[in-house]
Design a protein around this motif. Structure first.
Motif, PDB file in Angstrom:
ATOM      1  N   CYS A   1       7.022  24.648   6.598  1.00  8.72           N
ATOM      2  CA  CYS A   1       7.192  24.159   7.984  1.00  8.72           C
ATOM      3  C   CYS A   1       6.696  22.722   8.070  1.00  8.72           C
ATOM      4  N   HIS A   2       5.570  22.468   7.429  1.00  5.75           N
ATOM      5  CA  HIS A   2       5.020  21.132   7.261  1.00  5.75           C
ATOM      6  C   HIS A   2       4.971  20.272   8.537  1.00  5.75           C
ATOM      7  N   ARG A   3       5.841  19.313   8.700  1.00  2.00           N
ATOM      8  CA  ARG A   3       5.816  18.306   9.793  1.00  2.00           C
ATOM      9  C   ARG A   3       4.542  17.469   9.681  1.00  2.00           C
ATOM     10  N   GLY A   4       4.079  17.324   8.474  1.00  2.00           N
ATOM     11  CA  GLY A   4       2.821  16.608   8.282  1.00  2.00           C
ATOM     12  C   GLY A   4       3.004  15.114   8.094  1.00  2.00           C
ATOM     13  N   ARG A   5       1.953  14.517   7.606  1.00  2.00           N
ATOM     14  CA  ARG A   5       1.880  13.064   7.451  1.00  2.00           C
ATOM     15  C   ARG A   5       3.019  12.569   6.549  1.00  2.00           C
ATOM     16  N   HIS A   6       3.772  11.589   7.019  1.00  2.00           N
ATOM     17  CA  HIS A   6       4.822  10.985   6.198  1.00  2.00           C
ATOM     18  C   HIS A   6       4.201  10.192   5.045  1.00  2.00           C
ATOM     19  N   PRO A   7       4.713  10.357   3.851  1.00  2.00           N
ATOM     20  CA  PRO A   7       4.347   9.387   2.814  1.00  2.00           C
ATOM     21  C   PRO A   7       4.918   8.032   3.258  1.00  2.00           C
ATOM     22  N   VAL A   8       4.102   7.011   3.247  1.00  2.00           N
ATOM     23  CA  VAL A   8       4.584   5.698   3.694  1.00  2.00           C
ATOM     24  C   VAL A   8       4.229   4.635   2.661  1.00  2.00           C
ATOM     25  N   LEU A   9       5.258   3.903   2.287  1.00  2.00           N
ATOM     26  CA  LEU A   9       5.057   2.725   1.462  1.00  2.00           C
ATOM     27  C   LEU A   9       5.077   1.558   2.437  1.00  2.00           C
TER      28      LEU A   9
ATOM     29  N   GLU B   1      -4.104   2.828  -2.388  1.00  2.00           N
ATOM     30  CA  GLU B   1      -3.309   3.992  -2.014  1.00  2.00           C
ATOM     31  C   GLU B   1      -4.217   5.173  -1.729  1.00  2.00           C
ATOM     32  N   VAL B   2      -3.648   6.120  -1.046  1.00  2.00           N
ATOM     33  CA  VAL B   2      -4.372   7.321  -0.638  1.00  2.00           C
ATOM     34  C   VAL B   2      -3.586   8.517  -1.149  1.00  2.00           C
ATOM     35  N   PRO B   3      -4.222   9.571  -1.708  1.00  2.00           N
ATOM     36  CA  PRO B   3      -5.670   9.748  -1.836  1.00  2.00           C
ATOM     37  C   PRO B   3      -6.286   8.904  -2.947  1.00  2.00           C
TER      38      PRO B   3
ATOM     39  N   PHE C   1       0.852  -1.188   0.000  1.00  2.00           N
ATOM     40  CA  PHE C   1       0.000   0.000   0.000  1.00  2.00           C
ATOM     41  C   PHE C   1       0.885   1.233   0.000  1.00  2.00           C
ATOM     42  N   HIS C   2       0.319   2.311  -0.493  1.00  2.00           N
ATOM     43  CA  HIS C   2       1.020   3.584  -0.358  1.00  2.00           C
ATOM     44  C   HIS C   2       0.078   4.625   0.199  1.00  2.00           C
ATOM     45  N   TYR C   3       0.600   5.375   1.129  1.00  2.00           N
ATOM     46  CA  TYR C   3      -0.167   6.467   1.725  1.00  2.00           C
ATOM     47  C   TYR C   3       0.580   7.748   1.414  1.00  2.00           C
ATOM     48  N   ALA C   4      -0.015   8.620   0.624  1.00  2.00           N
ATOM     49  CA  ALA C   4       0.680   9.845   0.233  1.00  2.00           C
ATOM     50  C   ALA C   4       0.778  10.803   1.413  1.00  2.00           C
ATOM     51  N   GLY C   5       1.749  11.679   1.354  1.00  2.00           N
ATOM     52  CA  GLY C   5       1.897  12.672   2.412  1.00  2.00           C
ATOM     53  C   GLY C   5       0.823  13.737   2.311  1.00  2.00           C
ATOM     54  N   ASN C   6       0.437  14.256   3.450  1.00  2.00           N
ATOM     55  CA  ASN C   6      -0.464  15.404   3.440  1.00  2.00           C
ATOM     56  C   ASN C   6      -0.128  16.281   4.628  1.00  2.00           C
ATOM     57  N   THR C   7      -0.757  17.437   4.678  1.00  2.00           N
ATOM     58  CA  THR C   7      -0.344  18.391   5.700  1.00  2.00           C
ATOM     59  C   THR C   7      -1.526  18.864   6.527  1.00  2.00           C
ATOM     60  N   HIS C   8      -1.234  19.562   7.620  1.00  2.00           N
ATOM     61  CA  HIS C   8      -2.282  19.912   8.588  1.00  2.00           C
ATOM     62  C   HIS C   8      -3.200  21.026   8.094  1.00  2.00           C
TER      63      HIS C   8
END
Ligand SMILES: Cc1cc2nc3c(=O)[nH]c(=O)nc-3n(C[C@H](O)[C@H](O)[C@H](O)COP(=O)(O)OP(=O)(O)OC[C@H]3O[C@@H](n4cnc5c(N)ncnc54)[C@H](O)[C@@H]3O)c2cc1C
Ligand code: SF4
Ligand code: FES
Ligand code: FES
Lengths: 341, 817, 159
Positions: B279-287, B752-754, B180-187
């Motif tokens: 500044c981000h620090r958001g969701r890590h893209p994770v494979l 995968e997301v989104p 699965f892949h989860y793309a990065g996103n931000t707050h």
């Protein structure tokens, strides 16, 4: 907070005063209508005019009138006025559908129809702050010499993103321009050029003063828009159709325009021609959709993949034609565009 | 305290700070203005990876109205949220690591002037190769983005093995393998980060900042500026949302402190929307890759989870994030054998960090979608399958998480019943579908970020003859309502109205330390500390009243602003009179309460990430419509049940659930922190694709579906009044439930997301062409994970230690977040 | 170059000096210290800065202050009725419609304009009217509830 650069603000009280001010230095002036396109662009330093000529107090341009054979919409009539106009919403439904899907409620309260027709072309490499653009070494449209969308392209491919233009083109609108040297009128489609930088044939000293739309008895029009959300977003594809049929249901007159598929909105007369003299049957609609499909040339510089934006041409053309035929497509409209009714 | 009837807790109530919020009186950081205040803007790197050769600010300084230009050399000390990743400089010192990395600061009379002066700073760079993606980071150990980390551009690689997955797979009837892949996103908090620094009349440095973690900012500022922490005051202003984006100390906060100290004038900075994306620090893209063994009846025999995180350019919480991708797989369903391998790499992009659901969101997506595939294969109802395997309350998991209450089964039953799931699943017409998914989340991290034995949260109370109770606590109000919780807990114990409690929060000079608004820890920890402080105050007052009335102290009831005899309610006095008595008898009244979670059961390295005083549980059913012609996806309805223990203020709890669902929908459907790499032959540029709130798509009121909520209240023994977290957990099941519903609707898998209409349409086309109707990663790259630590499970007689770990000093434990 | 300008904000006249390049947002927040109006993008992309101009919702970040001279400007500071909250404010407070509260001023004013135009809006009409205001906290539903509740109170007041 993002702030505007410095400029000189001119607030003419009449059209002639505005034209005179414009004439004085057209190259360094910008018309400020609603400002909802110009001001964000200036905050990002995409545009840095030295003088802004505000149309806010120019009452002549704010008129919306109708006569027996045409509608006349002044250049600075607000989108909200068009959207809530009762006669327009029955007779020029496609226009009202297009306008009511522009940006947001708030923006439509300030934005004008003239500003919408003159809206700058858009591109993800361009609608960015000055530092961002610096980090890609800029591009052709502003401060640079390459087009990042297609590095071998001789011209800028930024996309025309006005919703109202295709709707008005399908309705056969004419536009009037005034300058200190006189007045001219052209079909709206002639306003646009397929060049992301020189996208308007308008001269810098000209003001868009009036839009004239012929009234056609029994004509029906529709506008379908592709975007990710039901609000805020610019079109990724706009399909405008206007069809007039006789009592037997044979198409007498048809016009079809596509928006957001190239640097100008395109009037696809060859597709419309397929419909004329025919009933508006499923087969005719299918043929029109097939014919429109190759004409769209979306680029990779906006939301959603280009293959998807292109694939949606068929679907939106079909829906729009079905809508003018009288099919109940309200559910599809609601689902795709999240609009009421 | 047990069994007292509750008067405030559990009742829907207007929050204490609501009036300020609806009148516009709440003072967010950018609303602060001081006489002589100057403004700061940052010059940010235009290059993704480069050495700084020289910086020349003379032209900028020559501009009238420019007061100061700072560069990295002015603040060379490093900082960072985790003790193990002190890898940031307030302004880059010798190297830039992503487009947007701050390089210099201008302080000027106006913000516009400061902005214009940036263009007059001449920086010479020596470009380095751009590392744009995890695969590239793995294959290019050089050039290193940082000169620390496990190796090359690998920041952290970890491996843990609980029980034996090999044995588990051998016992399984089926082994499922999915990537699965989860793309990065931000707050994307609506308020951009802002801060003001000034010297107070005594010359003491004060920083007001929109920070979720004033305590850690306090430490970072003191460290970098070489100040005694007692000479630095940090005040967390109410924030316009944070969601984890304001939990790191940031360079801009340190920069304006430095400037205020040098100039002796207040200095403000307010970041632009674009800068917030940096500044981000958001969701890590994770494979991720999941191998899961199951028996025919659905029983899980083993799970082997591998994750690869794209960390971006700095450490941030990354080590913790890495562990979190493996930490909570065990708390929802019973897993007898579990192996986890995680790896975080550095890339030249804005740093990833903690976002709502920190690190657990991505593997939860994989796990819940895989379960749906398992149920499909085993021809089981996916709800029924989950019910069969729900973890046991009051147990230790394979990885030594101590789980008390588990309301998951009830949550599943609730959403199944309310949505009529069983009659809809696989039974709706083509194009319509339902999907189910579950999740769990921490009610606060069990370990502090830097190892210590002090409380995680402290509350101090002042009571005086006016009858007012003032509660002091270092918590940060992000919007979640911590001021309200503090007020409510104190008011409940003392039997007064919330209006008679005043809270003073988030001020390091005035309020005792609370570690901050992250990991859903505030209600749990501050709530317990508040109760403890209030109970002590109650005792002092009760003693005095008991004396006066001649009633045993434990016979006294504190309620409705009175203190009275339980047996004879008319016998009593007002709370204010009671405090007067107590103040006379015992002197000035002040009490404290503090909270520290129980020590984790896990004793292996990395075991500090995952333990929590309590775990919340959630189940969701989502109903979707998919148009097979266009791939267009509509979310028709969301049913959700959340095991909250107790809803302290149901209005706020509901708001957290709806807000989480909303954010989960955004992640599922459209939110993505996307980048553009220009053609490498022509440019080294790697830029955020669209750092704007227009093009970073988030749901508007038109996309938000109706949400049918049930809050399940089975009080947890550790929670304040039994309460557990609600701010993050309900986000987690949304994305997988949607993916599962799409499969139910049109038979394609989006792994995968989104999940966008483009992907659905493509999957449908593939399916129509006889190919697999699936969009998702094809394979998982080869990552050299370290040899795992072997930890025997509790049921193997383990004691929480690894069998192959060399003894390590006590304070070197992996830090929990 | 600064020029004198007078603005009518919440029924009161304010005289100030401002450059032509200042937006209404900047003048409200910085010249007049009316910081209740928020900002999240300054590009027309979030709705946080919405105020009413002659009763219609507009984005103060995209209007030049100079162009607003003589028009009635309403900001969140002008909503309450003396010490008493406006029914919309009270409903927002009671329904949890303000979490962090940052989107709240813009939404309150937009909702006010809606209810003045349409005292009895359907839920979809409220959704549509508020679709130019992003909120990152609430998921909008409690906001919709609050507007509905306020509409009812206002209708009762009208009776
Ligand atoms: C968040 C956001 C979303 C948007 N979404 C959409 C969308 O979905 N669809 C869409 O079509 N647009 C969209 N827009 C763009 C814009 O708001 C509209 O196109 C609007 O109609 C522009 O009108 P205006 O009066 O504000 O133009 P202005 O900004 O005042 O002017 C735009 C341009 O036209 C010129 N101009 C204006 N009037 C005249 C005139 N009478 N004669 C000659 N030149 C003139 C100006 O000099 C300027 O170059 C969006 C904008 C924003 C900020
Ligand atoms: S199309 Fe090419 S030249 Fe035009 S704005 Fe985009 S990148 Fe620049
Ligand atoms: S500040 Fe975002 S729309 Fe004005
Ligand atoms: S309440 Fe926080 S953005 Fe709406």
């Amino acid at each position: 907070m993002l702030r505007l650069p410095e400029f000189q603000l001119l607030l003419p009280q009449s059209l002639s005063e505005a034209l005179a001010l414009l004439q004085a230095d057209p190259e360094h002036s910008s018309i400020l209508a609603g400002g909802t396109d110009l001001l964000p662009n200036m905050k990002r330093r995409q545009q840095t005019p030295a003088r802004l000529i505000s149309l806010r107090n120019v009452k002549e341009l704010g008129q919306l009138t109708l006569s027996a054979d045409e509608f006349c919409i002044g250049g600075s009539v607000r989108l909200r006025t068009i959207e809530t106009h009762e006669t327009l919403s029955t007779e020029l439904r496609g226009l009202v559908q297009a306008v009511s899907q522009i940006a947001t409620v708030h923006i439509r309260g300030t934005a004008t129809i003239g500003g919408n027709l003159c809206l700058d072309t858009r591109c993800e490499y361009y609608n960015q702050s000055q530092p961002w653009r610096q980090s890609i070494g800029f591009c052709k449209k502003k401060d640079g010499d390459i087009c990042w969308v297609a590095t071998s392209s001789p011209r800028c491919l930024a996309v025309s993103s006005t919703d109202a233009a295709p709707a008005l083109m399908a309705l056969g609108a004419q536009v009037q321009f005034c300058s200190a040297s006189g007045l001219r009128e052209i079909p709206l489609s002639a306003l646009y050029q397929n060049d992301g930088i020189h996208y308007l044939s308008k001269r810098p000293d000209e003001l868009l003063t009036l839009i004239r739309i012929p009234r056609r008895a029994g004509q029906r029009s529709a506008y379908w828009k592709l975007r990710r959300r039901g609000s805020f977003d610019f079109p990724l594809l706009g399909v405008a159709v206007a069809v007039q049929r006789d009592e037997a249901g044979t198409v007498q007159h048809a016009q079809l325009a596509l928006g957001a598929v190239s640097s100008r909105p395109i009037l696809v007369e060859e597709v419309a021609a397929l419909l004329i003299g025919q009933p508006l049957g499923d087969e005719q609609i299918r043929q029109a959709a097939e014919a429109a499909y190759p004409l769209a040339k979306p680029m990779d510089h906006a939301d959603m993949s280009l293959s998807y934006r292109k694939a949606m041409v068929k679907s939106l053309v079909t829906s729009a034609l079905r809508e003018v035929r009288g099919d109940d497509v309200s559910q599809d409209r609601q689902r795709l565009m999240r609009v009421l009714g | 305290m047990k069994n007292r009837p509750l008067h405030i807790i559990g009742k829907a109530r207007r929050r204490v700070d609501a009036r300020a919020k609806v009148t516009g009186e709440t003072r967010y950081a950018d609303d602060l203005n001081f006489p002589r205040m100057l403004h700061c803007r940052l010059l940010r790197s235009p290059l993704p990876h480069a050495k700084i050769v020289s910086i020349d600010a003379r032209r900028a300084l020559a501009l009238p109205g420019v007061h100061l230009v700072l560069t990295g050399a002015d603040m060379p000390t490093t900082f960072g949220i985790l003790p193990v990743s002190q890898d940031e400089h307030a302004l880059c010192l010798d190297k830039v690591r992503f487009v947007g990395d701050p390089v210099a600061a201008v302080v000027a009379q106006t913000e516009l002037l400061a902005e214009e002066a940036l263009a007059l700073i001449d920086v010479e760079y020596e470009p380095l190769q751009t590392i744009s993606a995890p695969e590239e980071a793995l294959s290019h150990p050089e050039p290193r983005i940082h000169d620390y980390g496990d190796s090359g551009n690998v920041h952290k690689a970890v491996a843990l093995s609980f029980g034996s997955v090999e044995q588990g797979f051998a016992e399984a009837d089926h082994v499922f393998e999915d990537t699965f892949h989860y793309a990065g996103n931000t707050h994307l908090p609506l308020e951009t980060h802002a801060a003001v620094a000034a010297l107070d009349p005594d010359g003491k440095l004060t920083l007001w900042s929109s920070t979720q973690t004033p305590h850690y900012v306090h430490r970072a500022v003191a460290k970098v500026l070489g100040q005694k922490p007692s000479r630095v005051r940090v005040i967390s202003t109410p924030q316009g949302g944070g969601f984890g984006g304001k939990t790191d100390p940031f360079g801009h906060e340190i920069v304006i402190c430095k400037a205020a100290m040098m100039l002796g004038r207040p200095v403000k900075i307010c970041l632009s929307r674009e800068e917030v994306f940096y500044c981000h620090r958001g969701r890590h893209p994770v494979l991720m890759k999941l191998r899961c063994g199951v028996k025919q009846d659905g029983t899980l025999t083993a799970l082997h989870l591998q994750t690869l995180l794209d960390g971006g350019a700095y450490g941030s919480y990354g080590v913790a994030s890495t562990f979190y991708t493996g930490a909570l797989a065990t708390v929802t369903y019973h897993l007898p054998n579990y192996q986890f391998e995680g790896c975080r790499v550095f890339t030249n992009k804005p740093p990833c960090g903690p976002k709502r659901g920190h690190g657990t969101v991505q593997p939860r997506f994989g796990q819940e979608v895989q379960l749906d595939k398992i149920a499909d294969k085993l021809a089981l109802d996916p709800a029924e399958l989950r019910l069969r395997i729900v973890a046991q309350p009051g147990s230790l998991t394979a990885n030594y998480l101590r789980v008390q209450s588990i309301g998951l089964a009830d949550c599943i039953r609730s959403v199944v019943r309310r949505s009529d799931f069983s009659n809809k699943h696989r039974k709706l017409p083509y194009g319509k579908g339902v999907g189910i998914a579950c999740s769990s989340y921490l009610s606060g991290a069990g370990m502090p970020i830097y190892y210590n034995d002090m409380p995680h949260s402290g509350v101090q109370l002042k009571l005086d003859r006016s009858g007012l109770v003032t509660a002091f606590c270092g918590v940060a109000e992000v919007g979640q309502g911590c001021d309200d919780v503090l007020c409510a807990c104190v008011a409940e114990v003392l039997g007064v109205e919330v209006a008679d409690v005043k809270v003073v929060t988030g001020d390091s000079d005035l309020s005792p330390v609370d570690l901050g608004s992250y990991s859903s820890r505030v209600t749990m920890m501050m709530g317990n500390a508040a109760i403890a402080a209030a109970e002590r105050a109650r005792e002092i007052v009760a003693t005095a009243v008991a004396d006066k009335l001649g009633v045993a102290a434990d016979q006294l009831v504190f309620a409705q602003g009175r203190v009275f005899d339980a047996a004879a309610p008319e016998k009593g006095l007002s709370f204010r009179e009671a405090v007067v008595l107590a103040e006379a008898a015992a002197g000035t009244i002040g009490t404290t309460g503090s909270y520290k979670p129980e020590k984790p059961a896990a004793l292996f390295k990395g075991g500090g990430v995952g333990p929590s005083p309590a775990y919340s549980y959630t189940a969701a059913v989502v109903e979707v419509s998919v148009d097979p012609e266009t791939g267009w996806l509509g979310i028709d309805k969301v049913f959700i049940a959340h095991d909250i223990g107790r809803a302290l203020n149901p209005t706020l709890a509901r708001g957290q659930v709806e807000g989480s669902v909303y954010m989960g929908l955004g992640e599922a459907l459209m939110e993505e922190q996307a980048f553009r790499r220009l053609p490498p032959k022509l440019s080294s540029a790697l830029v955020h694709r669209t750092p704007s709130i227009l093009e970073y798509k988030s749901l508007t009121s038109l996309e938000m579906p109706e949400v049918d909520i049930e809050l399940l209240e089975d009080p947890d023994p550790n929670g304040p009044f039994g309460g557990k977290e609600v701010g993050q957990g309900p986000l987690l099941p949304i994305m997988p439930a949607i993916a599962n519903a799409i499969f139910d609707a049109v038979g394609v898998r989006i792994d995968e997301v989104p999940i966008t209409p483009e992907k659905i349409l493509k999957a449908l086309a593939q399916k129509a062409a006889g190919k697999p109707g699936r969009i998702g990663p094809k394979d998982f790259p080869s990552v050299s994970y370290p040899a795992p630590l072997f930890v025997p499970t509790p049921w193997q007689g383990g004691d929480g230690r690894a069998t192959n770990e060399v003894a390590r000093p006590k304070d070197k434990r992996a830090k929990n977040v | 170059m600064k020029q004198p300008i007078s603005l009518i904000v919440n029924g009161e006249r304010y005289d100030t000096l401002c450059q032509p390049n200042l937006t209404l947002l900047e003048v409200l927040r910085e010249n007049l210290q009316l910081t209740g109006t928020k900002h999240g993008c300054e590009l027309g992309e979030c709705g946080a800065c919405a105020v009413l101009l002659d009763g219609e919702p507009v984005l103060s970040c995209l209007v030049l202050a100079m162009e607003c001279a003589g028009q009635q400007i309403t900001t969140v500071e002008g909503l309450a009725r003396g010490a008493e909250l406006h029914p919309l404010q009270a409903a927002f407070a009671d329904h949890g419609a303000a979490q962090c509260g940052y989107c709240t001023p813009g939404i309150l004013l937009t909702a006010k304009a809606l209810l003045e135009r349409n005292p009895c809006p359907s839920r979809s009409e409220v959704r549509e009217a508020l679709s130019g205001n992003l909120c990152r906290c609430t998921g909008y539903l409690q906001i919709l509830d609050a507007v509905d509740a306020a509409a009812q109170v206002l209708r009762e007041e009208q009776r």
